[in-house]
Design a protein around this motif. Structure first.
Motif, PDB file in Angstrom:
ATOM      1  N   ALA A 126       0.847  -1.396  -0.260  1.00 57.55           N
ATOM      2  CA  ALA A 126       0.153   0.049  -0.032  1.00 57.55           C
ATOM      3  C   ALA A 126       1.147   1.517   0.161  1.00 57.55           C
ATOM      4  N   LEU A 127       2.151   1.558  -1.260  1.00 58.73           N
ATOM      5  CA  LEU A 127       2.631   2.629  -0.975  1.00 58.73           C
ATOM      6  C   LEU A 127       1.859   3.756  -1.806  1.00 58.73           C
ATOM      7  N   TYR A 128       2.428   4.645  -1.623  1.00 58.84           N
ATOM      8  CA  TYR A 128       1.634   5.636  -2.315  1.00 58.84           C
ATOM      9  C   TYR A 128       2.319   5.546  -3.627  1.00 58.84           C
ATOM     10  N   PRO A 129       2.414   5.068  -4.853  1.00 57.75           N
ATOM     11  CA  PRO A 129       2.725   4.896  -6.182  1.00 57.75           C
ATOM     12  C   PRO A 129       3.140   6.228  -7.062  1.00 57.75           C
ATOM     13  N   HIS A 130       2.479   7.126  -6.607  1.00 61.52           N
ATOM     14  CA  HIS A 130       2.844   8.578  -7.250  1.00 61.52           C
ATOM     15  C   HIS A 130       4.000   9.789  -6.143  1.00 61.52           C
ATOM     16  N   MET A 131       4.155   8.770  -4.726  1.00 63.73           N
ATOM     17  CA  MET A 131       5.143   9.840  -4.263  1.00 63.73           C
ATOM     18  C   MET A 131       6.592   8.985  -4.235  1.00 63.73           C
ATOM     19  N   ASN A 144       6.643   8.902   0.656  1.00 66.82           N
ATOM     20  CA  ASN A 144       6.233   7.514   1.090  1.00 66.82           C
ATOM     21  C   ASN A 144       6.452   7.561   2.744  1.00 66.82           C
ATOM     22  N   TYR A 195       4.912  11.093   4.969  1.00 63.54           N
ATOM     23  CA  TYR A 195       3.748  11.116   4.957  1.00 63.54           C
ATOM     24  C   TYR A 195       3.002  11.659   5.848  1.00 63.54           C
ATOM     25  N   PRO A 196       3.423  10.609   7.292  1.00 65.64           N
ATOM     26  CA  PRO A 196       2.924  10.809   8.594  1.00 65.64           C
ATOM     27  C   PRO A 196       3.411  11.556   8.860  1.00 65.64           C
ATOM     28  N   GLY A 233       7.603   1.911  -7.946  1.00 68.89           N
ATOM     29  CA  GLY A 233       7.485   0.843  -9.218  1.00 68.89           C
ATOM     30  C   GLY A 233       8.194   1.025  -9.254  1.00 68.89           C
ATOM     31  N   ARG A 274       7.237   3.428   6.858  1.00 70.19           N
ATOM     32  CA  ARG A 274       6.884   4.367   6.391  1.00 70.19           C
ATOM     33  C   ARG A 274       5.426   3.633   8.207  1.00 70.19           C
TER      34      ARG A 274
END
Ligand SMILES: Nc1ncnc2c1ncn2[C@@H]1O[C@H](COP(=O)(O)OP(=O)(O)O)[C@@H](O)[C@H]1O
Ligand SMILES: [Mg+2]
Lengths: 359, 518
Positions: free
Chosen positions: A84-89, A94, A97-98, A131, A145
């Motif tokens: 569940a990584l954020y693909p656009h970051m 990632n 982010y928190p 990716g 993360r």
């Protein structure tokens, strides 16, 4: 952080995900939720995370009831099977982010991300995108993360099942060591019992939404409290045969139409009163012997496992799995003599399916 | 060893086996295609005709098959020897050409028997003529033929058919093009005197073997091409053939905008000479009032732009949020809403034109906002179109959101994001290609909108480009089509530009979601 789950229940329309779950996790403990697919492990975890609201029951973190607390106010870290990584970051994006959401100052964000990334061995990948990473690297990013916000509780949902076998071994010990060092309470969902046995301080075995057992790995293996646990824990699985245990000649024997075995007094005593019972014995406690007071069986299938050969043997109406020395070159169709090591035999009540020895 | 055996195998230039095999391949094609023709004409045509439906499709298909049949057979013959080409080029070519010759004979016999191809009966006046000063000179007459019956004599000079002067070439063409039993009123000069005779055409069988020769040459050429054809070209040639009509259309558009007038693809000037290049068709850009509406083209363009941009913005805003809600949230009536949206998507807009007119005129009376959103206002018009576009947009967006794994959203919530922030920072960036695609679709839809602007804009000041284009096509005055082409071209320019830069995203709308993510 201590986690106390009382009477927890989750229902999706008609489907019951989790039923009357009671579980106390001590501070700093590593608890595995083990069970077959669809038994409610993820549902339990998501209720702990605050994604699902419990239908009934309470969840306490320490003394605080968190049933109505939003996920972001629970201070937990979670690692998903899909990462569940954020693909656009980027990796940095990632992991930070928190912190960004907590409005941690930029400088501190950089330091903390760097520290975590170095711990996880992904310090050089910070400006890549998910990716462009291998599965193992993505898993480390997801872990980083979850750790970067220094959570009170770590939740894992089958984090290693998408990795190849070798990587799974190394990640397993890394996660275990990390958790040990940081002392964070961890709840780890898996359907892989080896993973649960090797990593967890205690294992909660679930089946069809119901908690079957909650014990240390040793107790689960050597002193299973229910038939389900006995059959589920251990690979190859425990063999079962229905027998009657009787007091004879000052000792105890377990017998049916094809076997007649001497049972140690301490175990025999507990099983003798119950009439017909289900006897359980693990494959490694049965030995192929050349001589002696033994049961004769016919070999149906031989599966070479490398270190051992697994025999599928039949005697009377019972079919057992037995581990044998591959050097013996046993083939299907052979007759073998089996010696049962009765010191670790288990007995279960046929009606309640509970152990006659450990309750 | 193997090579040795191979050469032992082939003593001469011709291998009878391979020749027979090649002929067989060609014959299989001939038989198969003939069967198709038989099925089409003898079976399907009467069947279709029996239900009183126009059966021209089967006839056309059958004719098409008859037309291509020989060439496919020759191509089959040519292709059959391709595998031998590298080892024995000469033998391969000879085999194929010989096979073609055999096939040609077989096919020609078939043509002769069934009156097809070169033997197809053609319209005839049953006479021959040659080119002469002032017309066509009759050379010979079929005894008892229609021309002789009508009184035409050898030596007559045919000067015109009705009032149109003819040469021998144009006369042949006229006869060939006419249907059976068409009257030809021939103006004839005989011995200095002019008379008129009417001759009716008949269908005459064709048995001129001389006509076969060009066919044979073409057959051999086709076979030769088939032997040496680079196989990887085939798909491109087929695609190009399909594409050609479209390309010609655009080609015409460009030529037309820069010329005085066109005939086919050829630009002409006022006198009908090739040339006539001009920029006059574009003078509407510089204030020429070509529609008689007395409104600036830039005002019209602005109206188009307002509609397009309003469409894009509103459609994107509403459908992305509605799509999110439908994909991720559970609420009463969700399923009903989804099916209703689907029905609305297929709903023909025309049927709602009148009710919407009432809604719009009431909206126009609302204080303040009525100034913008009512009847005959670009924004009001775009609102109507937004409503028609939304069902599709909502469905598309829902699909895009459905493709994002739940875990990513859960992860963001656990990381500390609010639901709104998750939507904005985590989910939207992942469906960026979808957003772009839908935005472009909405923009182009608004830019090209015709029906609704045409219905709800009355004054010249509120029309958009497509409506303006329609105004140019006047029912009473002659239409300057080259000017229409120029305005059409002007309208096309932004669309072209968008497609050039965004086709990658537009393709995405069918695929859904971000490629190569996660
Ligand atoms: N969102 C949901 N809606 C409906 N049923 C669900 C949902 N999540 C889980 N379930 C059901 O609850 C049961 C437990 O699922 P889950 O907790 O995912 O199992 P596990 O993680 O142990 O494989 C399953 O029968 C599953 O179908
Ligand atoms: Mg699960």
């Amino acid at each position: 952080m201590e986690v106390k789950i009382e009477n927890l229940k989750k229902q999706f329309g008609q489907v019951i995900g989790v039923k009357d779950l009671d579980l106390n996790v001590r501070d700093g403990e590593f608890v595995a939720l083990l069970g077959p697919s669809g038994c409610g492990k993820t549902t339990t975890l998501l209720m702990l995370a605050g994604i699902y609201k419990p239908t009934d029951g309470t969840i306490r973190f320490g003394d605080r009831v968190v049933n109505q607390v939003q996920p972001r106010d629970r201070n937990i870290g979670m690692v998903f099977q899909s990462y569940a990584l954020y693909p656009h970051m980027t990796v940095f994006g990632n992991i930070s982010y928190p912190l960004k959401l907590k409005k941690v100052p930029k400088q501190e964000q950089m330091e903390r991300v760097e520290r975590v990334a170095n711990t996880m061995g992904i310090g050089g990948l910070l400006d890549r995108r998910p990716g462009q990473l291998s599965g193992g690297q993505q898993q480390r990013v997801a872990l980083g993360r979850a750790l970067v916000k220094e959570p009170d509780i770590l939740l894992f949902d089958e984090p290693l099942s998408n990795l190849d076998a070798r990587l799974r071994l190394t990640m397993r010990s890394e996660i275990k060591q990390l958790q040990n060092r940081l002392g964070i309470t961890a709840i780890y969902v898996t359907h892989d019992q080896v993973e649960a046995m090797t990593m967890a301080d205690r294992i909660a075995v679930m089946n069809q939404g119901v908690l079957q057992a909650f014990d240390t790995p040793e107790d689960l293996y050597d002193r299973p409290k229910t038939l389900f646990v006995a059959g589920f824990v251990g690979n190859p699985p425990m063999n079962f045969a229905d027998v009657s245990v009787m007091a004879e000649h000052g000792g105890f024997t377990a017998r049916n139409e094809s076997i007649r075995l001497q049972v140690p007094a301490e175990r025999g005593q507990k099983a003798a009163a119950a009439g017909k019972v289900r006897m359980g014995i693990r494959p490694e406690d049965i030995h192929v012997v050349d001589e002696g007071d033994a049961v004769t069986a016919e070999v149906v299938i031989v599966e070479p496992l490398g270190r051992d050969a697994m025999l599928d043997v039949r005697f009377g109406s019972d079919q057992f799995l037995v581990l044998a020395d591959p050097q013996k070159h046993i083939r299907a169709g052979d007759q073998v003599k089996l010696h049962f090591d009765m010191d670790s035999v288990q007995f279960f009540d046929l009606q309640s399916e509970r152990s006659l020895l450990w309750n | 060893m193997a090579a040795l055996a191979h050469s032992d195998d082939t003593p001469g230039v011709l291998d009878v086996h391979s020749l027979l095999r090649t002929i067989r391949n060609g014959l299989i094609v001939v038989v198969a295609l003939s069967l198709i023709v038989v099925i089409l004409t003898a079976f399907l045509r009467p069947l279709i005709a029996s239900v009183k439906v126009d059966e021209s499709v089967t006839t056309t298909l059958a004719q098409l098959v008859i037309l291509v049949l020989p060439y496919i057979a020759y191509i089959a013959a040519g292709s059959a020897v391709r595998d031998q080409l590298s080892d024995h080029p000469l033998r391969a070519v000879l085999t194929a050409l010989l096979a073609t010759l055999v096939l040609f004979v077989v096919i020609s016999i078939g043509h002769f028997v069934f009156h097809l191809g070169p033997f197809v009966p053609t319209s005839s006046l049953e006479m021959t003529f040659t080119e002469a000063e002032g017309g066509a000179l009759v050379e010979s007459l079929v005894p008892g033929g229609v021309a002789e019956e009508a009184g035409v004599q050898v030596g007559d000079l045919i000067t015109a058919v009705r009032r149109d002067p003819v040469t021998s070439g144009t006369l042949s063409a006229l006869i060939a093009r006419s249907a059976e039993d068409s009257p030809f009123r021939l103006r004839i000069v005989r011995g200095g005197e002019e008379t008129q005779l009417t001759v009716r055409t008949v269908l005459a069988g064709n048995d001129d073997l001389g006509k076969l020769l060009p066919g044979l040459v073409v057959a051999l050429i086709v076979t030769a091409v088939a032997i040496f054809w680079p196989g990887q070209w085939t798909p491109y040639v087929i695609l190009l053939a399909i594409l050609l009509p479209l390309l010609i259309g655009y080609f015409w558009l460009i030529i037309a905008t820069f010329s005085y007038r066109t005939e086919g693809l050829i630009p002409l000037d006022g006198q009908g000479n090739v040339g006539g290049w001009t920029l006059n068709n574009w003078n509407f850009l510089f204030g020429a009032d070509i529609s008689g509406l007395n409104v600036s083209i830039w005002q019209i363009t602005l109206n188009s732009l307002i509609i397009a941009v309003a469409m894009m913005v509103i459609v994107l805003l509403v459908s992305s949020m509605a799509g999110y809600a439908l994909s991720r949230m559970n609420f009463a009536g969700r399923r009903a809403f989804l099916s209703f949206t689907l029905v609305l998507h297929g709903f023909p807009a025309v049927t709602l034109l009148i009710p919407i007119f009432f809604v719009m005129s009431y909206l126009g009376k609302v204080p303040l906002v009525g100034e913008f959103i009512g009847f005959n206002k670009p924004v009001g018009i775009s609102l109507v179109m937004v409503a028609f576009e939304l069902p599709l947009g909502v469905w598309l967006m829902k699909g895009f959101f459905d493709n994002i794994p739940w875990d990513i959203e859960r992860s963001a919530l656990i990381d500390g994001a609010s639901r709104w922030r998750t939507y904005w920072e985590i989910l939207l960036p992942q469906i960026r290609p979808g957003i772009l695609a839908l935005g472009i679709f909405a923009f182009i839809g608004g830019w090209n909108a015709f029906l609704i602007p045409q219905t709800y804009s009355t004054g010249a000041g509120t029309i958009n480009l497509p409506v303006f284009l329609r105004q140019l096509i006047n029912e009473t005055a002659p239409v300057n089509w080259n000017q229409v082409a120029a305005v059409g071209m002007f309208q096309l320019i932004p669309v072209f530009i968008i497609f050039i830069f965004a086709q990658e995203y537009l393709l995405n709308i069918y695929a859904g979601g971000t490629k190569g993510s996660s």
